[in-house]
Design a protein around this motif. Structure first.
Motif, PDB file in Angstrom:
ATOM      1  N   GLY A  93     -23.142   1.160  17.425  1.00  0.00           N
ATOM      2  CA  GLY A  93     -22.013   0.290  19.039  1.00  0.00           C
ATOM      3  C   GLY A  93     -21.168   0.645  18.594  1.00  0.00           C
ATOM      4  O   GLY A  93     -20.316   1.151  17.804  1.00  0.00           O
ATOM      5  N   SER A  94     -20.118  -0.175  19.821  1.00  0.00           N
ATOM      6  CA  SER A  94     -19.096   0.423  19.582  1.00  0.00           C
ATOM      7  C   SER A  94     -18.089  -0.720  17.960  1.00  0.00           C
ATOM      8  O   SER A  94     -16.819  -0.220  18.662  1.00  0.00           O
ATOM      9  N   GLY A  95     -18.139  -1.822  18.109  1.00  0.00           N
ATOM     10  CA  GLY A  95     -17.735  -1.963  17.015  1.00  0.00           C
ATOM     11  C   GLY A  95     -17.514  -1.022  15.625  1.00  0.00           C
ATOM     12  O   GLY A  95     -16.292  -1.346  15.320  1.00  0.00           O
ATOM     13  N   GLY A 131     -16.691   5.340  -8.519  1.00  0.00           N
ATOM     14  CA  GLY A 131     -17.573   6.132  -9.578  1.00  0.00           C
ATOM     15  C   GLY A 131     -18.388   7.072  -7.877  1.00  0.00           C
ATOM     16  O   GLY A 131     -17.363   7.695  -7.894  1.00  0.00           O
ATOM     17  N   ASN A 132     -18.932   7.248  -8.574  1.00  0.00           N
ATOM     18  CA  ASN A 132     -20.091   8.099  -7.684  1.00  0.00           C
ATOM     19  C   ASN A 132     -20.276   8.091  -6.033  1.00  0.00           C
ATOM     20  O   ASN A 132     -21.060   8.691  -5.336  1.00  0.00           O
ATOM     21  N   TYR A 133     -19.899   7.186  -6.046  1.00  0.00           N
ATOM     22  CA  TYR A 133     -20.543   6.035  -4.326  1.00  0.00           C
ATOM     23  C   TYR A 133     -19.264   5.825  -3.210  1.00  0.00           C
ATOM     24  O   TYR A 133     -18.476   5.033  -4.276  1.00  0.00           O
ATOM     25  N   CYS A 134     -19.854   5.771  -2.444  1.00  0.00           N
ATOM     26  CA  CYS A 134     -18.789   5.035  -0.876  1.00  0.00           C
ATOM     27  C   CYS A 134     -19.605   4.266  -0.322  1.00  0.00           C
ATOM     28  O   CYS A 134     -20.991   3.994  -0.583  1.00  0.00           O
ATOM     29  N   TYR A 135     -18.388   3.257  -0.216  1.00  0.00           N
ATOM     30  CA  TYR A 135     -18.757   2.413   0.462  1.00  0.00           C
ATOM     31  C   TYR A 135     -17.774   2.275   2.086  1.00  0.00           C
ATOM     32  O   TYR A 135     -16.926   2.024   1.807  1.00  0.00           O
ATOM     33  N   ALA A 136     -18.809   1.678   2.990  1.00  0.00           N
ATOM     34  CA  ALA A 136     -18.041   1.141   3.923  1.00  0.00           C
ATOM     35  C   ALA A 136     -18.727   0.617   4.524  1.00  0.00           C
ATOM     36  O   ALA A 136     -19.747  -0.042   4.287  1.00  0.00           O
ATOM     37  N   VAL A 137     -17.714  -0.413   5.875  1.00  0.00           N
ATOM     38  CA  VAL A 137     -18.042  -1.805   5.939  1.00  0.00           C
ATOM     39  C   VAL A 137     -16.932  -1.713   7.609  1.00  0.00           C
ATOM     40  O   VAL A 137     -16.232  -0.615   8.178  1.00  0.00           O
ATOM     41  N   THR A 138     -18.248  -2.026   8.980  1.00  0.00           N
ATOM     42  CA  THR A 138     -17.296  -1.641  10.214  1.00  0.00           C
ATOM     43  C   THR A 138     -17.967  -2.896  11.075  1.00  0.00           C
ATOM     44  O   THR A 138     -18.535  -3.815  10.194  1.00  0.00           O
ATOM     45  N   GLU A 139     -17.967  -3.275  12.033  1.00  0.00           N
ATOM     46  CA  GLU A 139     -17.261  -4.557  12.978  1.00  0.00           C
ATOM     47  C   GLU A 139     -18.607  -4.375  13.792  1.00  0.00           C
ATOM     48  O   GLU A 139     -18.984  -5.368  13.493  1.00  0.00           O
ATOM     49  N   CYS A 140     -19.452  -3.458  13.100  1.00  0.00           N
ATOM     50  CA  CYS A 140     -20.753  -3.750  13.994  1.00  0.00           C
ATOM     51  C   CYS A 140     -21.734  -4.689  13.588  1.00  0.00           C
ATOM     52  O   CYS A 140     -21.614  -5.318  11.763  1.00  0.00           O
ATOM     53  N   GLY A 141     -22.038  -5.275  14.512  1.00  0.00           N
ATOM     54  CA  GLY A 141     -23.136  -6.289  13.773  1.00  0.00           C
ATOM     55  C   GLY A 141     -24.412  -6.069  14.245  1.00  0.00           C
ATOM     56  O   GLY A 141     -24.501  -5.377  14.054  1.00  0.00           O
ATOM     57  N   THR A 182     -25.522  -8.950   3.958  1.00  0.00           N
ATOM     58  CA  THR A 182     -24.319  -9.911   3.188  1.00  0.00           C
ATOM     59  C   THR A 182     -24.168 -11.151   3.532  1.00  0.00           C
ATOM     60  O   THR A 182     -24.958 -11.138   5.055  1.00  0.00           O
ATOM     61  N   SER A 183     -24.010 -12.047   3.124  1.00  0.00           N
ATOM     62  CA  SER A 183     -23.369 -13.680   3.366  1.00  0.00           C
ATOM     63  C   SER A 183     -22.502 -13.848   3.770  1.00  0.00           C
ATOM     64  O   SER A 183     -21.739 -13.027   4.502  1.00  0.00           O
ATOM     65  N   HIS A 184     -22.483 -15.500   4.705  1.00  0.00           N
ATOM     66  CA  HIS A 184     -20.908 -15.296   5.797  1.00  0.00           C
ATOM     67  C   HIS A 184     -21.037 -14.942   6.872  1.00  0.00           C
ATOM     68  O   HIS A 184     -20.829 -15.392   7.360  1.00  0.00           O
ATOM     69  N   PHE A 185     -20.711 -13.167   7.193  1.00  0.00           N
ATOM     70  CA  PHE A 185     -20.691 -12.338   8.191  1.00  0.00           C
ATOM     71  C   PHE A 185     -21.211 -11.367   7.534  1.00  0.00           C
ATOM     72  O   PHE A 185     -21.780 -10.941   6.538  1.00  0.00           O
ATOM     73  N   ASN A 186     -22.191 -10.646   8.423  1.00  0.00           N
ATOM     74  CA  ASN A 186     -22.755  -9.163   8.730  1.00  0.00           C
ATOM     75  C   ASN A 186     -21.962  -8.496   9.472  1.00  0.00           C
ATOM     76  O   ASN A 186     -22.093  -7.103   9.555  1.00  0.00           O
ATOM     77  N   SER A 187     -20.594  -8.478   9.780  1.00  0.00           N
ATOM     78  CA  SER A 187     -19.564  -7.762   9.799  1.00  0.00           C
ATOM     79  C   SER A 187     -18.335  -7.739   8.948  1.00  0.00           C
ATOM     80  O   SER A 187     -17.951  -8.814   9.174  1.00  0.00           O
ATOM     81  N   TRP A 188     -18.047  -6.259   8.980  1.00  0.00           N
ATOM     82  CA  TRP A 188     -16.718  -6.565   8.002  1.00  0.00           C
ATOM     83  C   TRP A 188     -15.321  -5.426   8.590  1.00  0.00           C
ATOM     84  O   TRP A 188     -16.002  -4.821   9.163  1.00  0.00           O
TER      85      TRP A 188
END
Length: 672
Positions: A116-118, A128-138, A164-170
């Motif tokens: 979505g647009s978020g 390490g060998n990992y990439c972590y990504a967050v988005t404001e998509c809910g 994740t708790s609290h919110f599902n978009s970051w």
């Protein structure tokens, strides 16, 4: 332009011991401090970018378009150095994350996350060998996207999205690589802490309600938080995840949107941005937490700054329509612009166009800047590019040398024992394999090098068939091997087995093989009359490059023993060809033919009594006579007793055996 800055700092400090302030980060304060900027400060002229200092920080090499058909913009960027030394620019955008090899200027992997647009606001970091990504998509089950980068330079693996708790978009993520914790920021709220001890299964360990958190950065259990419209920024001690403590909070006077913050390497000062037109980038002295002071400010010509990152005393800024900008902050009272590269040429206004993100931490001193228009700009000393990256031999490749310097000489090494000294040479690879071309440039005052690790893939992928021997009525297993030079996502395996042994194909399987996780092979085509079938083995997760079985074919042998061998052929029939799909393309594989042989015959014929020592002697003559004229009990191995090789055990075989033992003593024929 002159501007009077009114600055006052009212300090409210409640400390149990003055010695606590002398502790190194992270601080372990037992109370909270509040710092308010409101006292008058010095008047000074803002540093102007109108006459930019020409430096050598942003040596432009190339701009890579990371857009997909459904992604028109790019957002944040980050970088990663693989264990083999290759550097990658990582760009978050509307529909996922793109990985670019910063030496070869090649997009090497893409993870799609269309939500979505978020997704326009997508932030990425590495651990390490990992990439972590967050988005404001809910959406249900959303939160933190995890990507395994260990398969680069050819592929990445999407591990999963962790709810994740609290919110599902970051909006933002920061990773404390020294401590192994991820911190997910939520606008106008706070941030979530997650333990990365198991990088694929992060565990929530605490929540910090900062009241506002547009952006944050965390080093060694200390967090610096830009608190948006509050309008404040704060410092937090996170050493106790169950009870985070506020170290300091500063209120910005005449504020815009307090967007982002970054500390100097020695933590003696911080730099903040406000992402509001005409609101300046500000420098704050944090060497004394009892007296945090506003020191100076600056702004580029577009009058709208986004993010700032510190490397040494150089501030790297993604400055929207002003592009990427670097300031020398060795004297924080007098910031000096030392380089700028305009990544957005149409205008120089306070609009949300141009450079969104900046990453200055490459090992070779280069940097990356992501543009909202869908590109990532690569800055450095030397790079390379080719018109194609894979194909079958002979493979003709045209190369282009890239440099931000005036080059005196170019030295190419193709990785196959040959070289070139031309800036933009052509080369033909004649042998299959993976090649890592390297380039050394010489300038008037130095030399620089780059290597395209496994950049060129000259393919001759293979399917090989094992040869086996079985007994009557036995179900035998014939393994089919793949030799793949690159990670492969799909194998097309045509099998033809017509021959003298009247075999029937019982089943196929991947159990216990390299491809077991891909599941049971799917049947694409069957021709029972011609004794031919074609199977497909595939998965979105590639099987690693290597040599090993990918499919087992189980054949039923007939009830009686027959002479000869039956070919098992995977070279293809009709339109069904053996193909291997790798991360760089689909290849028709070269093949070998395997054989199924019935029988127990080993070496030379004549061991009629099937003795383990395989010796042909008078005992074999006795056993053959018994079979032909006396008890006529079934022989243990008909093929061994078939000494004349004519397919039937009869008096002729007895004659040949007598001749071998007592007359000519010429060797008997071999079993095959």
């Amino acid at each position: 332009m002159k501007k009077n800055i009114v600055l006052s700092i009212v300090v409210l400090v409640l400390l149990t011991s003055a010695s606590i302030l002398a502790m190194p980060y992270p601080y372990n304060l037992e109370s909270r401090n509040s710092f308010d900027q409101s006292d008058p400060g010095q008047s000074r002229e803002l540093s102007s970018s109108a006459n930019a200092v020409t430096g050598d920080i942003f040596g432009y090499l190339d701009a890579i378009d990371v857009r997909t058909p459904s992604a028109g913009t790019a957002a944040d960027c980050w970088g990663w150095q693989a264990p083999d030394g290759q550097e990658y620019a990582i760009v978050g955008h509307e529909t996922g994350v793109t990985f670019v090899n910063a030496t070869t200027m090649q997009i090497v992997a893409q993870v799609d996350d269309i939500c979505g647009s978020g997704g326009l606001w997508r932030d990425v970091k590495t651990y390490g060998n990992y990439c972590y990504a967050v988005t404001e998509c809910g959406g249900t089950g959303r939160g933190l996207l995890i990507i395994d980068m260990s398969g680069l330079p050819f592929s990445v693996r999407e591990v999963k999205t962790v709810a994740t708790s609290h919110f599902n978009s970051w909006h933002n993520i920061s990773i404390d690589t020294a401590r192994g914790f991820a911190h997910l920021g939520k606008q106008n709220n706070g941030f979530l802490m997650m333990d990365l001890a198991d990088p694929e299964n992060p565990v929530e360990v605490g929540w910090v309600n900062s009241g506002g958190c547009h952006d944050l950065v965390v080093f060694n259990d200390t967090a610096w938080v830009a608190e948006a419209w509050n309008p404040t920024w704060s410092i937090w001690n996170l050493s106790n995840k169950s009870a985070p403590e506020l170290v300091a909070r500063v209120t910005v006077s005449e504020p815009g949107f307090v967007h982002q913050i970054w500390p100097s390497e020695d933590r003696s000062y911080v730099v903040t941005t406000e992402e509001t037109a005409t609101k300046t980038i500000k420098i704050w002295d944090t060497s004394d937490l009892e007296n945090i002071r506003f020191v100076s400010e600056f702004l580029g010509p577009s009058q709208l700054a986004h993010n700032v990152l510190m490397k040494g005393d150089t501030a790297f800024i993604s400055h929207y329509e002003s592009g990427v900008v670097a300031y020398d902050l060795s004297d924080i009272a007098n910031p000096v612009e030392i380089d700028r590269y305009d990544t957005y040429l149409p205008s120089e206004n306070s609009n949300f166009n141009g450079c969104w993100g900046i990453y200055p931490y490459t090992q070779e001193g280069g940097s990356y800047g992501s543009n909202m228009e869908g590109t990532v700009h690569i800055f450095g000393n030397v790079g390379m590019r080719s018109d194609i990256y894979f194909g079958e031999p002979p493979l003709a490749v045209s190369f282009e040398g890239l440099s931000s310097h005036n080059v005196i000489s170019w030295e190419w090494d193709w990785g196959d024992g040959t070289t070139s000294s031309v800036m933009n040479p052509d080369h033909i690879y004649t042998e299959a394999g993976l090649y890592s071309p390297s380039l050394i440039i010489t300038t008037a005052d130095s030399s620089y090098s780059a290597i395209g690790t496994k950049m060129i893939s000259v393919m001759a992928e293979s399917l090989l068939v094992a040869s086996v021997t079985g007994e009557p009525l036995e179900k035998i297993r014939v393994d089919i091997y793949a030799v793949n030079h690159l990670p492969a996502t799909r194998f097309i395996v045509p099998i033809a087995w017509d021959g003298p042994l009247f075999l029937s194909l019982d089943s196929v399987s991947t159990q216990g093989l390299r491809t077991e996780y891909m599941g049971t092979p799917g049947l694409i085509h069957s021709n029972q009359v011609a004794k031919a079938k074609t199977f497909e083995i595939s998965s979105n997760t590639p099987v690693a490059e290597g040599n090993g079985p990918i499919m087992s074919a189980y054949f039923q042998l007939p009830i009686i023993q027959l002479a000869g061998s039956n070919p098992i052929d995977v070279s293809g029939y009709g339109i069904y060809l053996p193909k291997i799909t790798t991360v760089r393309g689909t290849y028709v594989a070269s093949t070998t033919i395997g054989n199924v042989t019935m029988g127990c015959c080993v070496g030379m014929r004549g061991n009629a009594d099937n003795s383990p020592d395989q010796i042909v002697d008078i005992g074999d003559l006795t056993r053959l006579i018994d079979y032909l004229f006396i008890s006529m009990d079934e022989l243990e191995c008909l093929e061994e007793a078939n000494t004349d090789g004519e397919g039937v055990v009869d008096i002729g075989d007895l004659t040949v055996l007598i001749d071998y033992l007592f007359i000519s003593m010429l060797p008997l024929d071999n079993c095959q």
